[in-house]
Scaffold this active site. Structure first.
Site, PDB file in Angstrom:
ATOM      1  N   MET A  30       0.848  -1.196   0.000  1.00 20.88           N
ATOM      2  CA  MET A  30       0.000   0.000   0.000  1.00 20.88           C
ATOM      3  C   MET A  30       0.887   1.251   0.000  1.00 20.88           C
ATOM      4  O   MET A  30       0.439   2.344   0.316  1.00 20.88           O
ATOM      5  CB  MET A  30      -0.947  -0.016   1.210  1.00 20.88           C
ATOM      6  CG  MET A  30      -1.872  -1.236   1.169  1.00 20.88           C
ATOM      7  SD  MET A  30      -3.408  -1.029   2.073  1.00 20.88           S
ATOM      8  CE  MET A  30      -2.815  -0.841   3.737  1.00 20.88           C
ATOM      9  N   GLY A  31       2.163   1.076  -0.330  1.00 13.05           N
ATOM     10  CA  GLY A  31       3.067   2.212  -0.465  1.00 13.05           C
ATOM     11  C   GLY A  31       3.635   2.684   0.861  1.00 13.05           C
ATOM     12  O   GLY A  31       3.562   1.994   1.871  1.00 13.05           O
ATOM     13  N   LEU A  33       6.866   3.151   1.424  1.00 10.52           N
ATOM     14  CA  LEU A  33       7.806   2.030   1.566  1.00 10.52           C
ATOM     15  C   LEU A  33       8.828   2.269   2.676  1.00 10.52           C
ATOM     16  O   LEU A  33       9.309   3.382   2.857  1.00 10.52           O
ATOM     17  CB  LEU A  33       8.551   1.811   0.245  1.00 10.52           C
ATOM     18  CG  LEU A  33       7.697   1.547  -0.992  1.00 10.52           C
ATOM     19  CD1 LEU A  33       8.595   1.313  -2.208  1.00 10.52           C
ATOM     20  CD2 LEU A  33       6.749   0.366  -0.788  1.00 10.52           C
ATOM     21  N   HIS A  34       9.136   1.194   3.395  1.00  8.73           N
ATOM     22  CA  HIS A  34      10.197   1.233   4.404  1.00  8.73           C
ATOM     23  C   HIS A  34      11.145   0.069   4.142  1.00  8.73           C
ATOM     24  O   HIS A  34      10.952  -0.712   3.190  1.00  8.73           O
ATOM     25  CB  HIS A  34       9.602   1.203   5.816  1.00  8.73           C
ATOM     26  CG  HIS A  34       8.618   0.085   6.044  1.00  8.73           C
ATOM     27  ND1 HIS A  34       8.991  -1.237   6.020  1.00  8.73           N
ATOM     28  CD2 HIS A  34       7.276   0.102   6.251  1.00  8.73           C
ATOM     29  CE1 HIS A  34       7.939  -1.989   6.241  1.00  8.73           C
ATOM     30  NE2 HIS A  34       6.871  -1.203   6.372  1.00  8.73           N
ATOM     31  N   HIS A  37       9.746  -3.341   3.284  1.00  9.73           N
ATOM     32  CA  HIS A  37       9.321  -3.508   1.886  1.00  9.73           C
ATOM     33  C   HIS A  37      10.551  -3.713   0.989  1.00  9.73           C
ATOM     34  O   HIS A  37      10.520  -4.502   0.043  1.00  9.73           O
ATOM     35  CB  HIS A  37       8.588  -2.261   1.389  1.00  9.73           C
ATOM     36  CG  HIS A  37       7.275  -1.994   2.060  1.00  9.73           C
ATOM     37  ND1 HIS A  37       7.028  -0.863   2.791  1.00  9.73           N
ATOM     38  CD2 HIS A  37       6.123  -2.709   2.086  1.00  9.73           C
ATOM     39  CE1 HIS A  37       5.792  -0.884   3.244  1.00  9.73           C
ATOM     40  NE2 HIS A  37       5.213  -2.001   2.838  1.00  9.73           N
ATOM     41  N   ASP A 150       2.626  -9.382   8.952  1.00 13.06           N
ATOM     42  CA  ASP A 150       1.196  -9.653   8.812  1.00 13.06           C
ATOM     43  C   ASP A 150       1.019 -11.169   8.716  1.00 13.06           C
ATOM     44  O   ASP A 150       0.667 -11.704   7.660  1.00 13.06           O
ATOM     45  CB  ASP A 150       0.656  -8.943   7.562  1.00 13.06           C
ATOM     46  CG  ASP A 150       0.794  -7.441   7.683  1.00 13.06           C
ATOM     47  OD1 ASP A 150       0.042  -6.838   8.460  1.00 13.06           O
ATOM     48  OD2 ASP A 150       1.679  -6.871   7.029  1.00 13.06           O
ATOM     49  N   MET A 184       8.987  -2.776  11.648  1.00 17.12           N
ATOM     50  CA  MET A 184       8.730  -1.672  10.709  1.00 17.12           C
ATOM     51  C   MET A 184       7.317  -1.758  10.169  1.00 17.12           C
ATOM     52  O   MET A 184       6.828  -2.838   9.831  1.00 17.12           O
ATOM     53  CB  MET A 184       9.742  -1.713   9.584  1.00 17.12           C
ATOM     54  CG  MET A 184      11.098  -1.336  10.087  1.00 17.12           C
ATOM     55  SD  MET A 184      12.164  -0.792   8.778  1.00 17.12           S
ATOM     56  CE  MET A 184      13.679  -0.590   9.707  1.00 17.12           C
ATOM     57  N   ARG A 187       2.568   2.464   9.438  1.00 17.96           N
ATOM     58  CA  ARG A 187       1.752   3.158  10.452  1.00 17.96           C
ATOM     59  C   ARG A 187       2.586   3.697  11.614  1.00 17.96           C
ATOM     60  O   ARG A 187       2.066   4.484  12.400  1.00 17.96           O
ATOM     61  CB  ARG A 187       0.662   2.218  10.984  1.00 17.96           C
ATOM     62  CG  ARG A 187      -0.433   1.939   9.970  1.00 17.96           C
ATOM     63  CD  ARG A 187      -1.611   1.197  10.577  1.00 17.96           C
ATOM     64  NE  ARG A 187      -2.765   1.202   9.706  1.00 17.96           N
ATOM     65  CZ  ARG A 187      -3.116   0.191   8.898  1.00 17.96           C
ATOM     66  NH1 ARG A 187      -2.395  -0.910   8.862  1.00 17.96           N
ATOM     67  NH2 ARG A 187      -4.194   0.295   8.134  1.00 17.96           N
TER      68      ARG A 187
HETATM   69  O1  PAF Z   1       0.006  -5.863   3.409  1.00 19.34           O
HETATM   70  C1  PAF Z   1      -0.431  -4.949   2.683  1.00 19.34           C
HETATM   71  O2  PAF Z   1       0.215  -3.934   2.461  1.00 19.34           O
HETATM   72  C2  PAF Z   1      -1.803  -5.095   2.068  1.00 19.34           C
HETATM   73  O3  PAF Z   1      -2.684  -5.754   2.927  1.00 19.34           O
HETATM   74  C3  PAF Z   1      -1.791  -5.769   0.682  1.00 19.34           C
HETATM   75  C4  PAF Z   1      -1.276  -7.194   0.769  1.00 19.34           C
HETATM   76  C5  PAF Z   1      -0.923  -4.973  -0.259  1.00 19.34           C
HETATM   77  C6  PAF Z   1      -3.202  -5.813   0.107  1.00 19.34           C
HETATM   78  O4  PAF Z   1      -3.747  -4.549  -0.019  1.00 19.34           O
END
Ligand code: PAF
Length: 284
Positions: A30-31, A33-34, A37, A150, A184, A187
């Site tokens: 969802m952008g 970036l850290h 990512h 996650d 990280m 949020r």
């Molecule tokens: O983990 C995330 O950033 C989001 O839940 C994902 C997997 C990009 C789906 O929107």
């Protein structure tokens, strides 16, 4: 590196990559970036000829009153980081392209979606699975890479991929942490300095639990009570859940074993943060 906004254009690039015999690796985000990512992108670079990063703040995975409108955004910085990480394409679709008027199809994974974050964020995983399966259909990657932070999301996506016979390998990579242990997360930017300090209860609770287990305490209820007492001492922290679950089924466990994962979710002020860890140190 190209930034593609249209689904049609993205599909064309996929078709020509496939025609050229290229493999596609994919990192959905969802952008904002850290480093976490970037570690996914690094692996993505190794795993495919064409590395696609998607940036899409997916409205269907946010509930009412959650931070959809406030979610941090910085496409310019993300583009620079993506370029440095060797991304070939950033796919940035608009919400109306992903969910046009009349949109009516959703992907629901039963069981493991309904516990933990699924309890406190009803509909969240339905939104995640819907967007991830749409992105898989558009990008058609051989491998898709997610972060282990996650943990439940990863388990749900693995289940969906298996159940729907999706021809994509799902890879989970280790949690990336700040020097002081905070996992990280995009949020983390919401936290005031004092909340940032209190947020360390998450990683400290994981460490405490691992110490308890190493010292022979295997009763899940006892461990959870101790952790809750500890977390509750922080003035701005409210517990969402503290659970010890089986890594595959996400069912609550009574006794710690090699499959046990401790999963935590807390609110720090208005910010909801999650973290997790296996509890038994593996020696292999
Ligand atoms: O983990 C995330 O950033 C989001 O839940 C994902 C997997 C990009 C789906 O929107």
């Amino acid at each position: 590196m190209d930034i593609i906004r249209s689904v049609t254009e993205m599909r064309k690039r996929v078709v020509s990559a496939q025609a050229a015999g290229q493999t596609i690796s994919f990192v959905p985000t969802m952008g904002f970036l850290h480093q976490g990512h970037l570690s996914l992108l690094e692996e993505g670079r190794r795993r495919g000829d064409l590395l696609v990063l998607s940036i899409f703040i997916n409205p269907t995975q946010f509930g009412p009153g959650e931070d959809l409108d406030d979610y941090p955004r910085d496409l310019e910085q993300d583009s620079q980081l993506a370029q440095q990480a060797g991304v070939d394409i950033i796919f940035v679709p608009e919400a109306k392209a992903m969910y046009p008027p009349g949109y009516a199809t959703y992907v629901d994974v039963e069981g493991i979606s309904e516990t933990l974050c699924g309890t406190s964020r009803p509909g969240h995983f339905r939104g995640v699975c819907t967007i991830v399966s749409k992105l898989f259909n558009i990008i058609q990657p051989q491998v898709a890479i997610f972060g282990n932070k996650d943990f439940q999301q990863l388990a749900v996506i693995k289940r969906m991929t298996l159940d729907m016979n999706l021809p994509v390998e799902i890879l989970g990579l280790p949690i990336f942490r700040e020097a002081d242990g905070l996992a990280m997360s995009s949020r983390n930017v919401y936290l005031s300095p004092d909340q940032r300090r209190q947020a360390l209860v998450l990683s400290q609770s994981l460490a405490t639990a691992k110490e308890l287990v190493a010292a022979g305490e295997l009763d899940c209820a006892t461990i959870i009570v101790q952790l809750k007492k500890y977390i509750d001492q922080q003035p701005d922290v409210r517990i969402d859940y503290v659970q010890i679950c089986h890594q595959l089924t996400l069912e609550d466990q009574n006794r710690v074993d090699a499959d046990s994962v401790l999963l935590l979710a807390v609110f720090i002020g208005k910010t909801r943060l999650i973290d997790n860890s296996f509890l038994v140190i593996k020696n292999d």
